[in-house]
Design a protein around this motif. Structure first.
Motif, PDB file in Angstrom:
ATOM      1  N   ALA A  41       0.838  -1.193   0.000  1.00 20.32           N
ATOM      2  CA  ALA A  41       0.000   0.000   0.000  1.00 20.32           C
ATOM      3  C   ALA A  41       0.870   1.238   0.000  1.00 20.32           C
ATOM      4  O   ALA A  41       1.826   1.336   0.775  1.00 20.32           O
ATOM      5  N   GLU A  42       0.523   2.187  -0.867  1.00 19.77           N
ATOM      6  CA  GLU A  42       1.241   3.451  -0.965  1.00 19.77           C
ATOM      7  C   GLU A  42       0.236   4.592  -0.862  1.00 19.77           C
ATOM      8  O   GLU A  42      -0.711   4.655  -1.651  1.00 19.77           O
ATOM      9  N   LEU A  43       0.462   5.491   0.086  1.00 19.76           N
ATOM     10  CA  LEU A  43      -0.403   6.651   0.249  1.00 19.76           C
ATOM     11  C   LEU A  43      -0.105   7.643  -0.874  1.00 19.76           C
ATOM     12  O   LEU A  43       0.993   8.190  -0.944  1.00 19.76           O
ATOM     13  N   ARG A  44      -1.069   7.835  -1.770  1.00 17.47           N
ATOM     14  CA  ARG A  44      -0.888   8.772  -2.872  1.00 17.47           C
ATOM     15  C   ARG A  44      -2.232   9.193  -3.409  1.00 17.47           C
ATOM     16  O   ARG A  44      -3.262   8.571  -3.110  1.00 17.47           O
ATOM     17  N   VAL A  45      -2.233  10.216  -4.256  1.00 15.11           N
ATOM     18  CA  VAL A  45      -3.488  10.780  -4.748  1.00 15.11           C
ATOM     19  C   VAL A  45      -3.917  10.148  -6.064  1.00 15.11           C
ATOM     20  O   VAL A  45      -5.083   9.788  -6.247  1.00 15.11           O
ATOM     21  N   LEU A  46      -2.972  10.005  -6.984  1.00 20.15           N
ATOM     22  CA  LEU A  46      -3.310   9.537  -8.328  1.00 20.15           C
ATOM     23  C   LEU A  46      -2.351   8.431  -8.755  1.00 20.15           C
ATOM     24  O   LEU A  46      -1.186   8.402  -8.346  1.00 20.15           O
ATOM     25  N   GLY A  47      -2.851   7.558  -9.611  1.00 17.71           N
ATOM     26  CA  GLY A  47      -1.993   6.591 -10.250  1.00 17.71           C
ATOM     27  C   GLY A  47      -1.451   5.536  -9.318  1.00 17.71           C
ATOM     28  O   GLY A  47      -1.935   5.327  -8.193  1.00 17.71           O
ATOM     29  N   CYS A  48      -0.459   4.782  -9.811  1.00 17.85           N
ATOM     30  CA  CYS A  48       0.241   3.783  -9.012  1.00 17.85           C
ATOM     31  C   CYS A  48       1.603   3.558  -9.651  1.00 17.85           C
ATOM     32  O   CYS A  48       1.851   4.006 -10.772  1.00 17.85           O
ATOM     33  N   THR A  49       2.473   2.847  -8.943  1.00 19.63           N
ATOM     34  CA  THR A  49       3.850   2.701  -9.396  1.00 19.63           C
ATOM     35  C   THR A  49       4.354   1.285  -9.217  1.00 19.63           C
ATOM     36  O   THR A  49       3.852   0.537  -8.378  1.00 19.63           O
ATOM     37  N   TRP A  50       5.360   0.932 -10.032  1.00 19.49           N
ATOM     38  CA  TRP A  50       6.041  -0.367  -9.887  1.00 19.49           C
ATOM     39  C   TRP A  50       7.110  -0.341  -8.805  1.00 19.49           C
ATOM     40  O   TRP A  50       7.612  -1.384  -8.421  1.00 19.49           O
ATOM     41  N   ASN A  51       7.505   0.852  -8.387  1.00 18.79           N
ATOM     42  CA  ASN A  51       8.664   0.955  -7.498  1.00 18.79           C
ATOM     43  C   ASN A  51       8.306   0.476  -6.108  1.00 18.79           C
ATOM     44  O   ASN A  51       7.581   1.164  -5.377  1.00 18.79           O
ATOM     45  N   ASP A  52       8.838  -0.678  -5.714  1.00 17.71           N
ATOM     46  CA  ASP A  52       8.426  -1.222  -4.417  1.00 17.71           C
ATOM     47  C   ASP A  52       8.916  -0.371  -3.263  1.00 17.71           C
ATOM     48  O   ASP A  52       8.328  -0.425  -2.176  1.00 17.71           O
ATOM     49  N   TRP A  53       9.948   0.457  -3.499  1.00 16.93           N
ATOM     50  CA  TRP A  53      10.420   1.301  -2.401  1.00 16.93           C
ATOM     51  C   TRP A  53       9.391   2.365  -2.017  1.00 16.93           C
ATOM     52  O   TRP A  53       9.448   2.953  -0.960  1.00 16.93           O
ATOM     53  N   ALA A  54       8.426   2.625  -2.917  1.00 16.77           N
ATOM     54  CA  ALA A  54       7.400   3.631  -2.642  1.00 16.77           C
ATOM     55  C   ALA A  54       6.307   3.123  -1.713  1.00 16.77           C
ATOM     56  O   ALA A  54       5.567   3.920  -1.134  1.00 16.77           O
ATOM     57  N   TYR A  55       6.201   1.835  -1.553  1.00 17.33           N
ATOM     58  CA  TYR A  55       5.113   1.269  -0.762  1.00 17.33           C
ATOM     59  C   TYR A  55       5.509   1.203   0.707  1.00 17.33           C
ATOM     60  O   TYR A  55       6.555   0.660   1.060  1.00 17.33           O
ATOM     61  N   GLU A  56       4.645   1.775   1.550  1.00 16.23           N
ATOM     62  CA  GLU A  56       4.988   1.892   2.970  1.00 16.23           C
ATOM     63  C   GLU A  56       4.606   0.676   3.790  1.00 16.23           C
ATOM     64  O   GLU A  56       5.203   0.422   4.831  1.00 16.23           O
ATOM     65  N   THR A  57       3.601  -0.037   3.336  1.00 21.27           N
ATOM     66  CA  THR A  57       3.063  -1.140   4.124  1.00 21.27           C
ATOM     67  C   THR A  57       2.964  -2.381   3.259  1.00 21.27           C
ATOM     68  O   THR A  57       2.519  -2.288   2.107  1.00 21.27           O
ATOM     69  N   TRP A  58       3.328  -3.520   3.826  1.00 17.62           N
ATOM     70  CA  TRP A  58       3.317  -4.795   3.106  1.00 17.62           C
ATOM     71  C   TRP A  58       2.620  -5.875   3.909  1.00 17.62           C
ATOM     72  O   TRP A  58       2.627  -5.850   5.141  1.00 17.62           O
ATOM     73  N   GLY A  59       2.042  -6.817   3.170  1.00 14.30           N
ATOM     74  CA  GLY A  59       1.527  -8.009   3.818  1.00 14.30           C
ATOM     75  C   GLY A  59       2.638  -9.039   3.988  1.00 14.30           C
ATOM     76  O   GLY A  59       3.790  -8.818   3.582  1.00 14.30           O
ATOM     77  N   GLN A  60       2.270 -10.188   4.534  1.00 13.07           N
ATOM     78  CA  GLN A  60       3.257 -11.220   4.824  1.00 13.07           C
ATOM     79  C   GLN A  60       3.506 -12.143   3.638  1.00 13.07           C
ATOM     80  O   GLN A  60       4.452 -12.931   3.648  1.00 13.07           O
ATOM     81  N   GLY A  61       2.651 -12.064   2.639  1.00 18.51           N
ATOM     82  CA  GLY A  61       2.821 -12.877   1.447  1.00 18.51           C
ATOM     83  C   GLY A  61       1.993 -14.143   1.467  1.00 18.51           C
ATOM     84  O   GLY A  61       1.631 -14.656   2.531  1.00 18.51           O
ATOM     85  N   THR A  62       1.670 -14.631   0.278  1.00 17.54           N
ATOM     86  CA  THR A  62       0.955 -15.887   0.127  1.00 17.54           C
ATOM     87  C   THR A  62       1.609 -16.669  -1.013  1.00 17.54           C
ATOM     88  O   THR A  62       1.923 -16.109  -2.061  1.00 17.54           O
ATOM     89  N   GLN A  63       1.800 -17.964  -0.797  1.00 19.18           N
ATOM     90  CA  GLN A  63       2.517 -18.791  -1.760  1.00 19.18           C
ATOM     91  C   GLN A  63       1.585 -19.245  -2.874  1.00 19.18           C
ATOM     92  O   GLN A  63       0.495 -19.773  -2.609  1.00 19.18           O
ATOM     93  N   VAL A  64       2.026 -19.070  -4.101  1.00 22.12           N
ATOM     94  CA  VAL A  64       1.337 -19.593  -5.276  1.00 22.12           C
ATOM     95  C   VAL A  64       2.282 -20.569  -5.959  1.00 22.12           C
ATOM     96  O   VAL A  64       3.416 -20.216  -6.293  1.00 22.12           O
ATOM     97  N   SER A  65       1.813 -21.785  -6.135  1.00 20.42           N
ATOM     98  CA  SER A  65       2.618 -22.815  -6.799  1.00 20.42           C
ATOM     99  C   SER A  65       1.821 -23.383  -7.968  1.00 20.42           C
ATOM    100  O   SER A  65       0.664 -23.783  -7.787  1.00 20.42           O
ATOM    101  N   VAL A  66       2.450 -23.401  -9.127  1.00 20.95           N
ATOM    102  CA  VAL A  66       1.804 -23.912 -10.337  1.00 20.95           C
ATOM    103  C   VAL A  66       2.635 -25.087 -10.840  1.00 20.95           C
ATOM    104  O   VAL A  66       3.780 -24.918 -11.252  1.00 20.95           O
ATOM    105  N   SER A  67       2.033 -26.258 -10.783  1.00 23.55           N
ATOM    106  CA  SER A  67       2.775 -27.460 -11.149  1.00 23.55           C
ATOM    107  C   SER A  67       1.821 -28.558 -11.552  1.00 23.55           C
ATOM    108  O   SER A  67       0.700 -28.639 -11.040  1.00 23.55           O
ATOM    109  N   SER A  68       2.258 -29.386 -12.468  1.00 24.08           N
ATOM    110  CA  SER A  68       1.468 -30.540 -12.866  1.00 24.08           C
ATOM    111  C   SER A  68       1.808 -31.753 -12.004  1.00 24.08           C
ATOM    112  O   SER A  68       1.198 -32.807 -12.157  1.00 24.08           O
TER     113      SER A  68
END
Length: 125
Positions: A98-125
């Motif tokens: 999550a990044e506090l901003r007014v417009l748009g969004c960005t790829w730059n992860d350094w701009a995001y102030e808050t993060w979740g813990q992550g969830t694993q996605v596995s794709v396999s046959s």
């Protein structure tokens, strides 16, 4: 204080689908741009998709375009990432930020102030 929790990850076969959720608590999300990132083993975390605070702007990295869809429901304080036609290369831990901003969004992860813990996605046959 804003906290994020991702869910919805799991193991799927190639061609399958998953919907990831990023639930927020502590603060409403309507002032935040939200980003989805992923990190595969041995690789750096990189951007996948992002959505502006008003939901009117979305961006996708080329490798997920036409397969993934980002959306937000600010009444529920949740952001989603619908993932279709999953490929083994999509295997990674997926994070929302999550990044506090007014417009748009960005790829730059350094701009995001808050993060979740992550969830694993596995794709396999």
């Amino acid at each position: 204080q804003l906290q994020l929790v991702e869910s919805g990850g799991g193991l799927v076969h190639p061609g399958g689908s998953l919907r990831l959720s990023c639930a927020a608590s502590g603060v409403t999300l309507d002032a935040y741009a939200m980003g989805w990132f992923r990190q595969a083993p041995g690789e750096e975390r990189g951007g996948v998709s992002c959505i502006s605070p008003r939901g009117d702007i979305t961006y996708y990295k080329e490798f997920v375009k036409d397969r993934f869809t980002v959306s937000r429901d600010d009444t529920k304080n949740i952001v989603y990432l619908q993932m279709n036609s999953l490929e083994p290369e999509d295997t990674a831990v997926y994070y929302c930020g999550a990044e506090l901003r007014v417009l748009g969004c960005t790829w730059n992860d350094w701009a995001y102030e808050t993060w979740g813990q992550g969830t694993q996605v596995s794709v396999s046959s």
